[in-house]
Design a protein around this motif. Structure first.
Motif, mmCIF file in Angstrom:
data_model
loop_
_atom_site.group_PDB
_atom_site.id
_atom_site.type_symbol
_atom_site.label_atom_id
_atom_site.label_comp_id
_atom_site.label_asym_id
_atom_site.label_seq_id
_atom_site.Cartn_x
_atom_site.Cartn_y
_atom_site.Cartn_z
ATOM 1 N N THR A 16 146.497 2.085 49.478
ATOM 2 C CA THR A 16 147.798 1.328 48.591
ATOM 3 C C THR A 16 149.169 2.133 48.383
ATOM 4 O O THR A 16 150.312 0.848 48.588
ATOM 5 C CB THR A 16 146.820 0.615 47.776
ATOM 6 O OG1 THR A 16 145.497 0.293 47.610
ATOM 7 C CG2 THR A 16 147.419 -0.041 46.937
ATOM 8 N N GLU A 17 149.231 3.186 48.414
ATOM 9 C CA GLU A 17 150.298 4.065 47.527
ATOM 10 C C GLU A 17 151.027 3.782 49.042
ATOM 11 O O GLU A 17 152.068 4.372 50.136
ATOM 12 C CB GLU A 17 149.530 4.889 47.549
ATOM 13 C CG GLU A 17 149.148 5.285 45.879
ATOM 14 C CD GLU A 17 150.180 3.809 44.771
ATOM 15 O OE1 GLU A 17 151.936 4.754 44.844
ATOM 16 O OE2 GLU A 17 150.021 3.279 43.561
ATOM 17 N N LEU A 47 152.445 0.620 50.450
ATOM 18 C CA LEU A 47 153.168 0.178 49.624
ATOM 19 C C LEU A 47 154.931 1.263 49.721
ATOM 20 O O LEU A 47 155.609 0.562 50.103
ATOM 21 C CB LEU A 47 153.047 0.279 47.670
ATOM 22 C CG LEU A 47 151.817 -0.155 47.397
ATOM 23 C CD1 LEU A 47 151.885 -0.346 45.838
ATOM 24 C CD2 LEU A 47 152.723 -2.137 47.559
ATOM 25 N N LEU A 61 147.743 -7.476 46.171
ATOM 26 C CA LEU A 61 148.459 -6.776 46.975
ATOM 27 C C LEU A 61 149.399 -7.783 46.525
ATOM 28 O O LEU A 61 150.657 -6.693 46.924
ATOM 29 C CB LEU A 61 147.394 -6.346 48.233
ATOM 30 C CG LEU A 61 148.236 -5.421 49.038
ATOM 31 C CD1 LEU A 61 148.481 -4.457 48.733
ATOM 32 C CD2 LEU A 61 146.961 -5.013 50.683
ATOM 33 N N GLU A 118 151.521 -9.378 46.194
ATOM 34 C CA GLU A 118 152.998 -9.714 45.101
ATOM 35 C C GLU A 118 153.602 -7.856 44.077
ATOM 36 O O GLU A 118 154.447 -8.431 44.035
ATOM 37 C CB GLU A 118 151.748 -10.073 43.816
ATOM 38 C CG GLU A 118 151.447 -11.237 43.868
ATOM 39 C CD GLU A 118 150.979 -11.950 41.758
ATOM 40 O OE1 GLU A 118 150.012 -11.067 41.248
ATOM 41 O OE2 GLU A 118 150.670 -12.394 42.255
ATOM 42 N N ARG A 119 152.529 -7.236 44.305
ATOM 43 C CA ARG A 119 153.095 -5.722 44.461
ATOM 44 C C ARG A 119 154.395 -5.382 45.844
ATOM 45 O O ARG A 119 155.091 -4.608 45.455
ATOM 46 C CB ARG A 119 152.059 -4.797 44.721
ATOM 47 C CG ARG A 119 150.960 -4.756 43.254
ATOM 48 C CD ARG A 119 149.858 -3.897 43.115
ATOM 49 N NE ARG A 119 150.797 -2.484 43.205
ATOM 50 C CZ ARG A 119 149.537 -1.106 43.378
ATOM 51 N NH1 ARG A 119 148.698 -2.086 42.741
ATOM 52 N NH2 ARG A 119 150.445 0.221 43.110
ATOM 53 N N GLU A 140 156.771 -6.531 44.894
ATOM 54 C CA GLU A 140 158.098 -6.760 43.889
ATOM 55 C C GLU A 140 158.388 -4.734 44.842
ATOM 56 O O GLU A 140 160.646 -4.856 44.578
ATOM 57 C CB GLU A 140 157.362 -6.131 43.475
ATOM 58 C CG GLU A 140 157.230 -7.121 41.960
ATOM 59 C CD GLU A 140 156.159 -6.371 40.918
ATOM 60 O OE1 GLU A 140 155.488 -5.655 40.771
ATOM 61 O OE2 GLU A 140 155.650 -7.551 40.060
ATOM 62 N N LYS A 141 158.159 -4.503 45.809
ATOM 63 C CA LYS A 141 158.406 -3.456 46.826
ATOM 64 C C LYS A 141 159.689 -4.202 48.003
ATOM 65 O O LYS A 141 161.025 -3.085 47.727
ATOM 66 C CB LYS A 141 157.446 -2.462 47.214
ATOM 67 C CG LYS A 141 157.110 -2.242 45.619
ATOM 68 C CD LYS A 141 157.457 -0.785 45.302
ATOM 69 C CE LYS A 141 156.992 -0.009 44.260
ATOM 70 N NZ LYS A 141 156.978 0.951 43.715
ATOM 71 N N TYR A 160 157.094 -7.530 52.898
ATOM 72 C CA TYR A 160 155.918 -8.265 52.060
ATOM 73 C C TYR A 160 155.520 -9.726 53.064
ATOM 74 O O TYR A 160 153.964 -10.235 53.296
ATOM 75 C CB TYR A 160 156.060 -9.332 51.226
ATOM 76 C CG TYR A 160 156.272 -10.313 50.735
ATOM 77 C CD1 TYR A 160 154.245 -9.993 49.727
ATOM 78 C CD2 TYR A 160 156.642 -11.373 50.851
ATOM 79 C CE1 TYR A 160 153.732 -11.772 49.762
ATOM 80 C CE2 TYR A 160 156.429 -12.956 50.559
ATOM 81 C CZ TYR A 160 155.302 -13.281 50.678
ATOM 82 O OH TYR A 160 154.320 -14.236 49.685
#
Length: 714
Positions: A313-314, A317, A346, A348-349, A352-353, A358
């Motif tokens: 996940t990191e 992102l 996932l 939504e995160r 934001e990044k 996205y």
């Protein structure tokens, strides 16, 4: 006891009988409140005998924190004990304290000559009678005695009602305070503060929630009392004088206890709300469907991410917008085994990044089965890409919808109209707009504005005006900016009649003439070659108190230039200079073009110095005018110098500007340069006019025969 029952409506569920008679207790036997005899107690035995021990405390105020009511979960039986008697005493003390305070004022107003001792004696007699009637259970106006006059009894009942009402309000206030500080209300207020509600609104909401809790509590207490009354009916009691035997206890006969329940309802219960019978079986099916739909709208919480999945996940992102997220997304899917709620978490995160990342991942998930894609997902993704002017990505998503047989909904088609209008694709914008109409959807003002601007950008101002008429026929109106855009389109086409129609429509829509609208009218008449009409609207701008800007002055000078009205043009410039209205580069450009056609080289070069003095670079129109002037007078060096600037900005030239440069070069016998510029024109996608091609062919023929070409050809 009767006063407390009257205040709180607490029924007596059990009564004690002995030998067929109702037995009561004297106040001295059950009172636990210490009463002090007032110092002004009268020696008169007649008064003394009429005063019960309750009256001894009527001049001393007792403070109590409020009554504890029967809870909705209690047994509903009120037992006669020391605690209940303490409550009775507290209520009676509070009542008498308030009663004496008000009654003293009434007596003082009537008996102005009476001293304090006389007033106190009268109060003892009045209060003694009130207490005696309360102990006998005769606390109403139907059982008044003839010891007092009718006016005095009316005053007593008036004061009693006022006191009872004040005590009820005080109790409600204390109970309301307890609900204001309850944990449920505090929790709701805390949540409201977290979402941004502050100040007076938060205080109003907290008071509203406390009032609702208070009303619910009163309602359930009322229902509990009604249930108890139905279960054990209230027994009428008669208060008798205390027995001389000094009885301290009372035995309860179990045979006298009776329990009465409410009658059972026969048939089915019918629930009618606003005339709708909710007791029918179909509403149970509707409730189940609502429950199932609610589970999909409010799904469970996403799974916790841990271990290797957290590392992946990191890594996702940390990707950049140009990276390919597909491999990491596949690995994340295998590790997490996600559902739709996990995917949304996932996304939504990612949003934001990085917006670009996205959009890429969201497009990949459209083909993912576990994501459970619906039409709304496509619509949101199309709108997000269109907002960022990524029209190719939006088109790709729309094509995916068509490939999967998904019909775009109204929101998607509305977004498509905005997108196609913004990108300048008039054909697809019209097609989508007509599709909306065919489905029976009435487009709103924003959709009409988009399609109108699409027509304006495409140069089809008549169709734009037609859509304006349709919008007005639907009892709506467009914004002033849209009207001005259509007006500008007519002005650029040199159509003053259409421009006047738009100005009239603006007036009917409530938009008054402004400097912008009048400037466009000046431009329309200027391009049409009507300097008198242009001057009329130009003067209207000044009459309305506005100062015409540089572009408006330039259009007015251009109108005089078309008719070669040099005197009127110079007179206007002098008048504006006298009024303190300065002109700028746009006006200088028109003057250079006008004077260049007249081959007034010195005047043109004098105006060119104005640009240098103000530190402004001449526009491309100025260089075109200089190339035309120097070519026609045969100054090759200066003509080619201006031509170099024009060729460096060839991407900005229009078809008419290309032809103007070619004709000016041909007039100066610069044939090779003219042919080179024509080739540039063709490379840009413009088609030279037939007249221009014939002029160039004739120039080659005359040049091969060493003959001077006729300038009439250009």
């Amino acid at each position: 006891m009767n006063l407390r029952n009257f205040l709180f409506r607490i029924p007596i569920n059990k009564a004690s009988r002995r030998n067929g008679r109702v037995v009561s207790w004297s106040y001295r036997q059950i009172s636990t409140t210490r009463c002090v005899t007032p110092v002004f107690y009268a020696a008169d035995t007649s008064v003394k005998n009429s005063i019960t021990p309750m009256a001894h405390s009527l001049f001393y105020r007792f403070i109590h924190a409020g009554q504890e009511t029967v809870s909705s979960g209690g047994k509903g039986i009120v037992s006669v004990s020391g605690d209940s008697e303490d409550d009775d005493n507290a209520v009676m003390n509070e009542f008498l304290s308030r009663f004496v305070w008000i009654m003293r004022g009434k007596l003082t107003e009537v008996y102005t000559d009476a001293d304090k001792n006389a007033i106190d004696a009268m109060l003892r007699i009045i209060v003694g009678k009130v207490v005696e009637m309360n102990m006998q259970g005769c606390l109403d106006q139907s059982s008044v005695s003839h010891e007092f006059s009718e006016d005095l009894w009316n005053t007593v009942w008036e004061v009693s009602n006022v006191v009872l009402e004040d005590m009820k309000k005080a109790m409600k206030k204390e109970k309301m305070k307890s609900f204001l500080h309850s944990e449920e209300v505090k929790e709701m207020a805390r949540f409201a503060g977290e979402i941004g509600i502050r100040g007076d609104l938060l205080r109003e909401l907290r008071f509203k929630w406390a009032r609702e809790k208070f009303e619910d509590s009163e309602f359930y207490e009322l229902m509990e009392r009604m249930r108890q009354e139905g279960k054990e009916p209230e027994v009428e009691t008669e208060i008798l004088e205390a027995s001389e035997s000094g009885m301290e206890g009372v035995n309860v006969d179990d045979d006298d206890d009776k329990e009465v329940s409410l009658p059972k309802r026969s048939g089915k219960i019918k629930y009618n709300i606003y005339g709708l019978d909710l007791s029918k079986p179909k509403w149970s099916e509707v409730a189940e469907q609502i429950h199932e739909r609610g589970e999909s709208i409010w799904p469970k919480e996403p799974k916790p991410i841990s271990g290797k999945c957290k590392i992946v996940t990191e890594n996702i992102l940390s990707l950049q917008g140009d990276d390919d997220p597909a491999p990491l997304i596949s690995e994340w899917k295998e590790l997490q085994q996600p559902t739709r709620v996990d995917w949304i978490g996932l996304l939504e995160r990612l949003k934001e990044k990085n917006d670009q990342l996205y959009l890429k991942v969201a497009e990949l998930l459209l083909d993912e089965e576990s994501f459970e894609t619906d039409v709304r997902d496509y619509s949101q993704l199309v709108a997000a890409n269109a907002k960022l002017n990524q029209f190719d990505a939006a088109e790709r998503i729309i094509n995916k919808m068509h490939e999967k047989g998904i019909v775009p909904d109204i929101l998607t088609k509305t977004t498509m109209v905005h997108m196609y209008s913004k990108s300048g694709n008039l054909a697809l914008a019209k097609q989508t707009f007509e599709s909306l109409r065919s489905q029976g959807f009435q487009p709103d003002r924003n959709v009409y504005n988009s399609i109108i601007m699409a027509y304006v950008n495409a140069g089809d101002h008549k169709s734009a005006e037609s859509e304006l008429r349709i919008l007005e026929s639907n009892h709506s109106k467009s914004s002033e900016d849209i009207y001005l855009a259509v007006l500008q389109a007519y002005a650029q086409q040199g159509d003053p009649a259409g421009a006047e129609r738009i100005v009239n429509r603006m007036s009917f829509a409530g938009y008054q003439p402004s400097r912008e609208s009048l400037t466009f009218l000046v431009e329309a008449y200027s391009r049409k070659g009507h300097p008198d009409d242009a001057r009329k609207h130009f003067d209207d701008i000044i009459k309305m108190g506005y100062k015409p800007d540089d572009k408006c002055i330039a259009r007015m000078i251009q109108a005089y230039a078309q008719k070669n009205y040099l005197d009127q043009g110079l007179s206007l410039l002098l008048q504006l200079e006298k009024d303190g209205i300065e002109h700028g580069p746009a006006t200088y450009s028109v003057l250079i073009d006008w004077l260049g056609k007249l081959q007034l080289i010195d005047d043109v070069e004098g105006l060119m110095k104005k640009f240098n003095e103000k530190g402004i670079s001449p526009s491309l129109d100025v260089h075109i005018s200089l190339c035309d002037m120097y070519s026609r007078v045969g100054q090759e060096k200066k003509a080619l110098q201006a031509l170099g600037v024009i060729e460096a900005n060839k991407e900005k030239l229009s078809s008419n500007e290309f032809e103007k440069v070619i004709r000016s070069l041909g007039a100066g016998k610069f044939w090779k340069d003219a042919e080179r510029v024509r080739d540039l024109m063709i490379d840009r996608g413009f088609t030279p006019s037939v007249d221009l091609n014939m002029s160039l062919q004739a120039s080659r023929m005359f040049d091969s025969n060493n003959k001077k070409p006729s300038r009439k050809l250009f």
